[in-house]
Scaffold this motif. Structure first.
Motif, mmCIF file in Angstrom:
data_model
loop_
_atom_site.group_PDB
_atom_site.id
_atom_site.type_symbol
_atom_site.label_atom_id
_atom_site.label_comp_id
_atom_site.label_asym_id
_atom_site.label_seq_id
_atom_site.Cartn_x
_atom_site.Cartn_y
_atom_site.Cartn_z
ATOM 1 N N THR A 182 16.175 -25.183 -17.664
ATOM 2 C CA THR A 182 14.953 -24.607 -18.520
ATOM 3 C C THR A 182 14.858 -25.407 -19.782
ATOM 4 N N PHE A 183 15.782 -25.877 -20.283
ATOM 5 C CA PHE A 183 15.926 -26.703 -21.527
ATOM 6 C C PHE A 183 15.382 -27.853 -21.569
ATOM 7 N N ASN A 184 15.497 -28.527 -20.239
ATOM 8 C CA ASN A 184 14.833 -29.831 -19.913
ATOM 9 C C ASN A 184 13.860 -29.893 -19.493
ATOM 10 N N LEU A 185 12.941 -28.798 -19.048
ATOM 11 C CA LEU A 185 11.841 -28.593 -18.221
ATOM 12 C C LEU A 185 10.820 -29.477 -18.746
ATOM 13 N N HIS A 186 10.729 -29.747 -19.995
ATOM 14 C CA HIS A 186 9.632 -30.553 -20.519
ATOM 15 C C HIS A 186 9.523 -32.051 -20.298
ATOM 16 N N ASP A 187 10.858 -32.525 -19.728
ATOM 17 C CA ASP A 187 11.070 -33.864 -19.455
ATOM 18 C C ASP A 187 10.419 -34.334 -18.156
ATOM 19 N N ALA A 188 9.861 -33.641 -17.606
ATOM 20 C CA ALA A 188 8.978 -33.861 -16.333
ATOM 21 C C ALA A 188 7.949 -34.827 -16.580
ATOM 22 N N PRO A 189 8.084 -36.137 -15.590
ATOM 23 C CA PRO A 189 7.092 -37.269 -15.919
ATOM 24 C C PRO A 189 5.726 -36.847 -15.183
ATOM 25 N N ASP A 190 5.671 -35.847 -14.473
ATOM 26 C CA ASP A 190 4.118 -35.653 -13.926
ATOM 27 C C ASP A 190 4.180 -33.995 -13.709
ATOM 28 N N ALA A 191 2.914 -33.478 -13.124
ATOM 29 C CA ALA A 191 2.583 -32.166 -13.074
ATOM 30 C C ALA A 191 3.304 -31.819 -11.548
#
Length: 140
Positions: free
Chosen positions: A105-114
């Motif tokens: 959850t805390f690193n969800l924003h690190d996803a490189p693409d959709a």
């Protein structure tokens, strides 16, 4: 005379044992309720953080600082709830699930693409479901 003394002692012992058993049963019920309440608060807090993380990811171009700030505020709010969860739950497998869910959850924003964001979001929902089932086993 001895018969009376033994009868009184037996009655008093029965009262004490009954009281202790009722106290323990009440204590266990209260502990299970505290775990369930805290687990629910934890799920709510982490779901809120995930939603904000998705917004943060989507706003990489514009509005990113505000979205990032919102995530940090939600994470700060989640901290005490996570602490309570870890203080109440002693089952290591359940705590490991929580740690995995928090990390994701805390690193969800690190996803490189959709596509990766969707995969991580789906994985987080699955972990949340597994955590709910683990809490169910602990509280029933």
């Amino acid at each position: 005379m001895w018969d009376t003394a033994i009868a009184v002692a037996g009655t008093l012992l029965g009262v004490v044992v009954t009281h202790l058993l009722q106290y323990r049963a009440t204590d266990r019920r209260e502990h299970r309720k505290a775990i369930l309440d805290t687990a629910t608060d934890t799920a709510d807090a982490l779901t809120h953080v995930r939603r904000l993380q998705e917004t943060r990811w989507a706003s990489r171009g514009s509005g990113y600082p505000a979205a990032k700030q919102a995530v940090w505020e939600a994470r700060s709010t989640a901290g005490p709830v996570l602490f309570r969860f870890k203080a109440l739950v002693r089952d290591e497998a359940t705590l490991a699930l929580l740690d995995e869910l928090v990390d994701l959850t805390f690193n969800l924003h690190d996803a490189p693409d959709a596509d990766e964001l969707d995969r991580r979001y789906s994985q987080a929902r699955q972990l949340n479901d597994r955590l709910a089932r683990a809490i169910g086993r602990l509280t029933h």
